[in-house]
Design an enzyme around this catalytic site. Structure first.
Site, PDB file in Angstrom:
ATOM      1  N   THR A 163       0.761   2.229   2.144  1.00 30.45           N
ATOM      2  CA  THR A 163      -0.073   2.796   3.211  1.00 30.45           C
ATOM      3  C   THR A 163      -0.355   1.747   4.269  1.00 30.45           C
ATOM      4  OG1 THR A 163      -1.118   4.122   1.477  1.00 30.45           O
ATOM      5  CG2 THR A 163      -2.103   4.208   3.662  1.00 30.45           C
ATOM      6  N   ASP A 164      -0.627   0.520   3.849  1.00 28.69           N
ATOM      7  CA  ASP A 164      -0.817  -0.570   4.807  1.00 28.69           C
ATOM      8  C   ASP A 164       0.444  -0.791   5.639  1.00 28.69           C
ATOM      9  OD1 ASP A 164      -3.460  -1.439   4.539  1.00 28.69           O
ATOM     10  OD2 ASP A 164      -3.009  -2.717   2.837  1.00 28.69           O
TER      11      ASP A 164
END
Length: 412
Positions: free
Chosen positions: A182-183
């Site tokens: 997600t980062d």
């Protein structure tokens, strides 16, 4: 011949972010030729400088206290340490922002307003500034004040609910992905948004605020799983390495380990059956079409598991690679970097670093962006903390005496 001009040559980026999503975005901009100045806290630096093991080693093999994590997302940057909480430090950052085209930050919502470093404050002194805020939950909504980390968002978005083996199977239960995806995806989406804002600025002459949220990105990258639920009202479940909509698209035990088949259409399945002497399978009404293979997945698996154990992984790859049937090994990371294709693409890059800390070479992964005319170039290794502080201050017009005073006062 002269070296090609990088796509973002002349673009200045002020990186006020730390950890992964924001730094990943700024690194991509740096790879594309932008000048990136990373602002870090004096003494502490970016959090990931201390996220170890593993740690960097010196040329003679001695382990240092510098975590390798930092190096994955901070190449092609210069590092300056500034105490943002001090008025003098804030003034220095404002000077840098005056000349910047892009600013990337990932403070909590409203966290920079008290320092006069929020978008509304900086746009008054630099209307052309493209200001990208990366937070866990965005600038609006009931969760906006909350801190957000990748693991939390993987859980909240539903990603963990579709990752791992089903309940009741060995190792069953929700799992996070092995990388903070997600980062990383947020960094990529942020970079894409910034490039769009740059193009818009060519027309309007004005910058803008970009509001990036890990949760938004986490929901977006659910892709087919999300739209499957939204349109069919069926909640996706964990399926291990089996694809819920395509088959056979999974791993199988081979004679000496495991092998992955990624058969994505009926033609590939027919060629697989022909190559293995099982043409009748492709003619079986249960298996001729993909939809049937999904409905009768267990029946097909009962036939395929014994078959796949008759050859080694290498033998399966050799048999199928010229039949246009996707097949490959399940590598560990060391095996992946030893793969001849990875080597041929030059994905392992070694960069010398001269920061006076005995770390002569840092390894990193090459940018996957392959532009033929203006390719990304690794120009700078990940910097030591504050490595370029004096250099950048001098560019701001500070004399050696003024720089020494800023150091003595703890501003930098």
């Amino acid at each position: 011949m002269t070296a090609p001009i990088a796509p973002l040559d002349g673009i200045k980026v002020l990186d006020l972010s730390r950890v992964l999503a924001g730094p990943w975005c700024a690194q991509m901009l740096g790879d594309l030729g932008a000048e990136v100045i990373k602002v870090e806290r004096p003494e502490a630096g970016d959090d990931t400088r201390h996220w170890g093991p593993p740690y960097l080693h010196t040329d003679d093999g001695a382990k240092t206290e510098q975590a390798s994590y930092y190096t994955c997302c901070n190449r092609n940057k210069r590092s300056i340490t500034i105490d943002m909480a001090s008025p003098q430090g804030q003034a220095l950052i404002i000077e840098l922002a005056k000349e910047a085209d892009i600013l990337v930050e990932n403070f909590k919502v409203g966290g920079l307003k008290g320092y006069g470093l929020d978008y509304e404050s900086l746009r008054k002194i630099n209307p052309r500034l493209i200001y990208c805020s990366v937070t866990g939950f965005g600038q609006t909504g009931p969760y906006a004040p909350r801190a957000g980390y990748d693991l939390m968002v993987q859980a909240m978005s539903g990603m963990m609910s579709i990752t791992g083996h089903p309940d009741g199977e060995p190792g069953g239960g929700p799992l996070k992905v092995g990388v903070a995806v997600t980062d990383v995806f947020t960094g990529i989406y942020s970079c894409c948004s910034i490039l769009a804002a740059l193009q818009a600025r060519h027309r309007t002459g004005e910058g803008q605020h970009i509001d990036m949220a890990l949760l938004d990105v986490g929901m977006a990258v659910l892709a087919n799983q999300a739209v499957g639920y939204l349109n069919a009202d069926e909640i996706p479940q964990r399926a291990g390495n089996i694809h819920p909509s395509v088959g056979p698209y999974q791993d199988f035990p081979s004679k000496d380990g495991n092998v992955l088949l990624a058969i994505g259409n009926d033609g590939q399945f027919a060629r697989f059956c022909a190559a293995t002497g099982n043409e009748a399978w492709a003619q079986d009404a249960r298996f001729t079409r993909n939809s049937g293979r999904i409905i009768h997945r267990k029946d097909l698996q009962e036939l395929m598991y014994p078959l796949m154990k008759t050859r080694t992984t290498a033998e399966w790859i050799a048999l199928l690679e010229d039949k246009a049937v996707p097949c490959g090994p399940i590598n560990n990371i060391a095996q992946a970097f030893d793969d001849e294709q990875v080597i041929a693409r030059g994905l392992h890059v070694q960069i010398p670093r001269d920061a006076g800390d005995q770390i002569g070479t840092i390894s990193t992964v090459a940018s996957p962006m392959r532009l033929t005319a203006t390719p990304p170039v690794v120009r700078r290794p990940p910097p030591a903390m504050g490595q370029h502080t004096d250099e950048i201050l001098a560019e701001l017009g500070r004399s050696p005496a003024q720089i020494a005073q800023l150091h003595s006062e703890g501003v930098v």
